[in-house]
Design a protein around this motif. Sequence first.
Motif, PDB file in Angstrom:
ATOM      1  N   LEU A   1       0.829  -1.205   0.000  1.00 35.19           N
ATOM      2  CA  LEU A   1       0.000   0.000   0.000  1.00 35.19           C
ATOM      3  C   LEU A   1       0.869   1.263   0.000  1.00 35.19           C
TER       4      LEU A   1
ATOM      5  N   GLN B   1       2.286   1.771  -3.428  1.00 42.51           N
ATOM      6  CA  GLN B   1       1.253   2.272  -4.329  1.00 42.51           C
ATOM      7  C   GLN B   1       1.048   3.773  -4.113  1.00 42.51           C
TER       8      GLN B   1
ATOM      9  N   PHE C   1      12.020 -19.335   7.261  1.00 39.45           N
ATOM     10  CA  PHE C   1      12.641 -20.658   7.411  1.00 39.45           C
ATOM     11  C   PHE C   1      13.732 -20.592   8.469  1.00 39.45           C
TER      12      PHE C   1
ATOM     13  N   GLN D   1      12.218 -20.275  11.992  1.00 38.11           N
ATOM     14  CA  GLN D   1      11.635 -21.535  12.468  1.00 38.11           C
ATOM     15  C   GLN D   1      12.708 -22.522  12.865  1.00 38.11           C
ATOM     16  N   ASN D   2      13.731 -22.637  12.045  1.00 41.66           N
ATOM     17  CA  ASN D   2      14.764 -23.618  12.349  1.00 41.66           C
ATOM     18  C   ASN D   2      15.666 -23.173  13.493  1.00 41.66           C
TER      19      ASN D   2
ATOM     20  N   GLY E   1      13.456 -23.917  16.457  1.00 41.05           N
ATOM     21  CA  GLY E   1      13.328 -25.372  16.583  1.00 41.05           C
ATOM     22  C   GLY E   1      14.617 -26.011  17.068  1.00 41.05           C
TER      23      GLY E   1
ATOM     24  N   MET F   1      24.239 -22.052  13.299  1.00 41.55           N
ATOM     25  CA  MET F   1      24.578 -22.342  11.910  1.00 41.55           C
ATOM     26  C   MET F   1      23.455 -21.923  10.971  1.00 41.55           C
ATOM     27  N   PHE F   2      22.203 -22.061  11.424  1.00 44.84           N
ATOM     28  CA  PHE F   2      21.084 -21.635  10.585  1.00 44.84           C
ATOM     29  C   PHE F   2      21.111 -20.129  10.368  1.00 44.84           C
TER      30      PHE F   2
ATOM     31  N   VAL G   1      23.878 -19.837   7.712  1.00 45.43           N
ATOM     32  CA  VAL G   1      23.706 -20.532   6.434  1.00 45.43           C
ATOM     33  C   VAL G   1      22.450 -20.091   5.692  1.00 45.43           C
TER      34      VAL G   1
END
Lengths: 467, 90
Positions: free
Chosen positions: B18, B21, B44, B47-48, B51, B63-64, B67
């Motif tokens: 919006l 625009q 992602f 979440q990882n 988790g 590492m997540f 990476v």
Amino acid sequence: MSKYHTTVSRRNFMKGLGLAGAGLGAAAATAPVFHDLDELSSSYTNFKYPWWIKEVDEPTVPLDWSLIDMRLPFSRYRTSNPTSANRKARMTASMKQGVEGSRLKDYALARSVTSVSPSREAAPWDGPKPYFDIADYGVAPHSGTPEENLHMVRAAMHYFGAPRLGCAEIDPSTNRKLYGSGIQWDSNEAIAHEDPVSGDKVIPKAAKYNLCWPVLQQPQISRNTKEPVVGGPIDGYPPFLGKASVYTGYSDVACIKFKLGKFLKNLGYQALNLGGLPVAFGPLQVAEYGRAGQACSPEFGMAIRKTDTLVTDLPLAETKPIDGGVHKFCEVCFRCGENCPSSSIDESSGPCSTPGELFSVDGTPINRNSGVLSWRVNWKGCVDYGAPVDCHICQWSCPFNHASDPSTIHKVVAASIGTTTIFNSFFANMDRFFDYATQRSADDWWNRDLSTWEHDTICGRGTGRPI
Amino acid sequence: MWLIIGLIAGAAVLGLVLWMQSKDVAVKWYEWLIGALGLMLLLFTIQNFAGSLAELESTAANMFLLVSGLPAIILLAVSWQLVARRQRAG
């Protein structure tokens, strides 16, 4: 400047409503439509494997039934090392010196869950006594279709603590061989009993359904027993605390089987504990076979204490072996082997280089795995080291142990492994690179936050996560 | 938790659309694609990371961030800069 207060025009609002409606319509169109309750109940199943685990006609481990001989012992090898005496010396020294993970409280915990099981009298081979005799109530034994019965037993077993259940009819040319000798099959008598002369177990013809289920172990406490200690009284051996999950597993094995037996007896059926080698049944029904010579599940890895079995005459639908890509993954992974402190796991890359060859010591076979045309463990190396009591490191090293854990990456990896082998080496290396399942300190476990810890089994409250 | 993250992400994307625009900012299809990939990679990563911490794998969690988190930030930055530089140019 617009006199309206919203920045969304009427055109865009209606466009948005239309898109939302189209989305709902598409979702409804893909949903199953049932015309009546019978249709609903006939198609419903209380369990389905994830899409990447396929049900197949043959187990992923090659088997030669003509070579399987259960009369040979699981391991004939008896070490000449004084492993028991050595173990006692290590245990004494580590307790006196307070070695973390092998202190008095660590041994006390690990051994407190040993043999928590029904007595032999309460759980004989032909099953525990039913809690009530249905004849007293004038009620006939439970009846249902084989599919309904499998559905029912699976629901019961999940409650008892076994997350998966398989069933296969006993076939004289194949899986019956896994039960060994001392059994007279296909009797015309209705009730199983012991032959008064030979002592053999006499099994009725109708008792032809073999149930198989995995009994899981808790990997988180096992990480306290993951790596050998360097120096001190237990130099070269892992701490003991994590063995609690092994002994809990054994206790759970006995308790789950007892509950299943009682359940079947209460229904008016037989529950026959015929022994055999359950680790061989697992790959036929609820798991695959891993490099460390153990059942390995694409969902639970090698954190399985036992794939246990029971024979019954309750008619049950058969299930098929599964293929989640585990056996193929083992060809390139070798995480268990690289962590084995006695180097007792086959190091050949690719499929087993000596399928069918029995492991021998001085020319004498020391196992009966010749019909399992895949890797086997060097029991001499393993037992001389002091295993299985002193070590289960191979089990805690398997990448599939965390296949069911919360991070979505595990589902992505498992789905890929179950579908194609081209990324297997990459995933095995990523398991190393991301340093999964490293050794944890025993003090971390003893000091865990009990208000948030979700890895203990809380009676009456389940696990908190669907499994 | 994911309901809240979804609501926040949805609201943020809607707000961004919006706002663009209202400022007459044109976005090419490939800039949308790069931005969407960056956002998915960021979700992602979150979440990882969460988790992995729940699994007591702190090394994997970090590492997540490296990476997949870093590439997510890079993709989002590339998408932003492609749009911004074209606006400035013309």
